[in-house]
Design a protein around this motif. Structure first.
Motif, PDB file in Angstrom:
ATOM      1  N   PRO A 127       0.797  -1.226   0.000  1.00 24.87           N
ATOM      2  CA  PRO A 127       0.000   0.000   0.000  1.00 24.87           C
ATOM      3  C   PRO A 127       0.830   1.276   0.000  1.00 24.87           C
ATOM      4  O   PRO A 127       0.318   2.342  -0.348  1.00 24.87           O
ATOM      5  CB  PRO A 127      -0.834  -0.114   1.287  1.00 24.87           C
ATOM      6  CG  PRO A 127      -0.930  -1.583   1.530  1.00 24.87           C
ATOM      7  CD  PRO A 127       0.395  -2.131   1.097  1.00 24.87           C
ATOM      8  N   TYR A 141       4.387   5.467  -6.836  1.00 23.18           N
ATOM      9  CA  TYR A 141       4.195   5.302  -8.277  1.00 23.18           C
ATOM     10  C   TYR A 141       5.042   6.332  -9.022  1.00 23.18           C
ATOM     11  O   TYR A 141       4.927   7.532  -8.779  1.00 23.18           O
ATOM     12  CB  TYR A 141       2.729   5.514  -8.644  1.00 23.18           C
ATOM     13  CG  TYR A 141       1.791   4.410  -8.187  1.00 23.18           C
ATOM     14  CD1 TYR A 141       1.204   3.548  -9.115  1.00 23.18           C
ATOM     15  CD2 TYR A 141       1.473   4.242  -6.845  1.00 23.18           C
ATOM     16  CE1 TYR A 141       0.331   2.555  -8.716  1.00 23.18           C
ATOM     17  CE2 TYR A 141       0.609   3.232  -6.434  1.00 23.18           C
ATOM     18  CZ  TYR A 141       0.039   2.396  -7.376  1.00 23.18           C
ATOM     19  OH  TYR A 141      -0.814   1.404  -6.972  1.00 23.18           O
ATOM     20  N   GLU A 183       1.833   7.040  -2.879  1.00 18.96           N
ATOM     21  CA  GLU A 183       1.293   5.701  -2.712  1.00 18.96           C
ATOM     22  C   GLU A 183      -0.227   5.678  -2.856  1.00 18.96           C
ATOM     23  O   GLU A 183      -0.860   6.728  -2.973  1.00 18.96           O
ATOM     24  CB  GLU A 183       1.692   5.140  -1.342  1.00 18.96           C
ATOM     25  CG  GLU A 183       1.179   5.963  -0.170  1.00 18.96           C
ATOM     26  CD  GLU A 183       1.984   7.220   0.097  1.00 18.96           C
ATOM     27  OE1 GLU A 183       1.359   8.308   0.106  1.00 18.96           O
ATOM     28  OE2 GLU A 183       3.200   7.138   0.295  1.00 18.96           O
ATOM     29  N   ASP A 184      -0.813   4.458  -2.814  1.00 15.87           N
ATOM     30  CA  ASP A 184      -2.273   4.359  -2.889  1.00 15.87           C
ATOM     31  C   ASP A 184      -2.913   3.969  -1.562  1.00 15.87           C
ATOM     32  O   ASP A 184      -4.124   3.862  -1.462  1.00 15.87           O
ATOM     33  CB  ASP A 184      -2.699   3.373  -3.987  1.00 15.87           C
ATOM     34  CG  ASP A 184      -2.197   1.946  -3.750  1.00 15.87           C
ATOM     35  OD1 ASP A 184      -2.233   1.466  -2.607  1.00 15.87           O
ATOM     36  OD2 ASP A 184      -1.777   1.293  -4.727  1.00 15.87           O
ATOM     37  N   ARG A 227      -5.814   3.067  -6.070  1.00 19.42           N
ATOM     38  CA  ARG A 227      -4.876   2.191  -6.785  1.00 19.42           C
ATOM     39  C   ARG A 227      -5.234   2.106  -8.262  1.00 19.42           C
ATOM     40  O   ARG A 227      -4.354   2.187  -9.138  1.00 19.42           O
ATOM     41  CB  ARG A 227      -4.865   0.802  -6.157  1.00 19.42           C
ATOM     42  CG  ARG A 227      -3.921  -0.171  -6.841  1.00 19.42           C
ATOM     43  CD  ARG A 227      -3.732  -1.454  -6.044  1.00 19.42           C
ATOM     44  NE  ARG A 227      -3.064  -1.175  -4.770  1.00 19.42           N
ATOM     45  CZ  ARG A 227      -2.694  -2.122  -3.906  1.00 19.42           C
ATOM     46  NH1 ARG A 227      -2.938  -3.392  -4.181  1.00 19.42           N
ATOM     47  NH2 ARG A 227      -2.093  -1.799  -2.783  1.00 19.42           N
ATOM     48  N   LYS A 256      -4.199   5.375 -10.009  1.00 22.69           N
ATOM     49  CA  LYS A 256      -2.753   5.533 -10.197  1.00 22.69           C
ATOM     50  C   LYS A 256      -2.229   4.566 -11.260  1.00 22.69           C
ATOM     51  O   LYS A 256      -1.345   4.907 -12.043  1.00 22.69           O
ATOM     52  CB  LYS A 256      -2.031   5.351  -8.862  1.00 22.69           C
ATOM     53  CG  LYS A 256      -2.269   6.518  -7.891  1.00 22.69           C
ATOM     54  CD  LYS A 256      -1.509   6.327  -6.602  1.00 22.69           C
ATOM     55  CE  LYS A 256      -1.830   7.452  -5.612  1.00 22.69           C
ATOM     56  NZ  LYS A 256      -1.236   8.744  -5.975  1.00 22.69           N
TER      57      LYS A 256
END
Length: 329
Positions: A150, A154, A301-302, A309, A312
């Protein structure tokens, strides 16, 4: 070196615990030069190991620092997406560009003793993958490494996000073209004297969300605090920022910082979803403003949130900055 996946933790809808301050130093403007000498002393690549991120989230995640031996150590508690009841430490930071296994081991053991004296379990979180070998050399066979998916950052090519070429970006390009055809807008850099207008936009943005979980509403308030701290210090700290105005009113913002010399990290991106293509527009305009000397965009991040998610991944990252949780056996 055995690596196992780290399970996603779900936050409980409760008040965050009071801060546990294991270290004494705060993330202040006065200490910026010292902190950046360590943050920039090695190519950490991770979005959280930037002064702009630490300053923005310091009042939420209670970041503190201490110089232990040759290294600077940072602690914090994740109160945004986790309960924050246990503090953690980032990987020790060097300002020489090098790590000595013997001195690094001693710093980690000394830090563990500080945690133990406060009856807190010791762990290092958000450790970039390329740091694992360095830690293993310092403490061979003494550590466990758990992938923290998690919190993977990216990474995207700036050129890709500007041009949106090819079938992979067809949908993004369509949304952007629609917005540009149907709306007259102005993109500009933000300044601290725009704080009232920016926070009015953020408040309206959050009020449009239909949230039933009290914890989610609380998280939005935390984020508002972080954005407010950043907006008031745009000029002092050197945040990279931009906004889109439609009919003179702010309808989208982006706030970022630098990781090294060729990467920009996007800490905050918000857009009024009532305008189709506005998210694509603020992303595109921000990247174009950075394009002259920025090769990569780090969009953080997600947090394990499925919708985030998906969003991204839809921009086709070229790679991830993998992060791990490290514990002593």
């Amino acid at each position: 070196m055995e690596i196992t996946p780290l399970p996603i933790t779900t936050s409980a809808p409760i008040e965050p615990p009071p801060p546990v301050h294991l270290f004494s130093g705060r993330i202040t403007l006065e200490d910026r030069a010292l902190l950046e000498s360590f943050l920039n002393g090695f190519d950490y690549k991770a979005s959280g190991l930037t002064y702009t991120s630490l300053f923005m989230w310091q009042s939420i995640n209670h970041f503190r620092w201490e110089q232990i031996g040759e290294y600077l150590c940072l602690t914090g508690s994740d109160n945004l997406y986790f309960n924050g009841d246990n503090p953690f430490m980032f990987v020790p930071l060097t300002r020489t560009g090098e790590y000595d296994p013997k001195s690094l081991r001693q710093t980690i053991l000394d830090a563990r003793e500080i945690f133990a004296s406060n009856k807190s379990p010791f762990s290092m979180r958000l450790v970039p993958f390329h740091m694992l070998e360095i830690l293993e050399k310092a403490m061979p066979g003494e550590l466990t490494f758990e992938a923290d998916r998690p919190n993977f950052d990216y990474l995207y090519d700036t050129k890709d996000l500007i041009e949106l070429k090819g079938r992979a970006y067809h949908s993004k390009k369509n949304h952007l073209n629609y917005f540009q055809r149907n709306h007259s807008y102005e993109y500009s850099e933000m300044t601290s004297d725009m704080a009232d207008d920016v926070m009015a936009f953020i408040h309206a943005f959050n009020e449009r969300k239909d949230l039933q979980n009290p914890r989610e509403r609380e998280q939005l308030k935390y984020e508002e605090t972080a954005i407010h701290d950043a907006i008031l210090n745009l000029d002092n700290i050197g945040y990279l920022s931009g906004c889109i105005r439609i009919d003179g009113k702010i309808e989208a913002i982006s706030i970022g910082g630098r990781i090294g010399t060729r990467t920009v990290v996007v800490h905050i991106e918000k857009a009024n979803t009532e305008y189709r293509g506005l998210y694509q527009a603020i992303n595109n305009e921000f990247c174009k403003a950075m394009a002259s000397n920025v090769k990569r965009i780090n969009r953080e991040e997600d947090m394990g949130i499925p919708g985030l998610r998906k969003a991204k991944l839809s921009y086709n990252p070229v790679k991830f900055v993998e992060k791990y949780t490290v514990m002593l056996k």
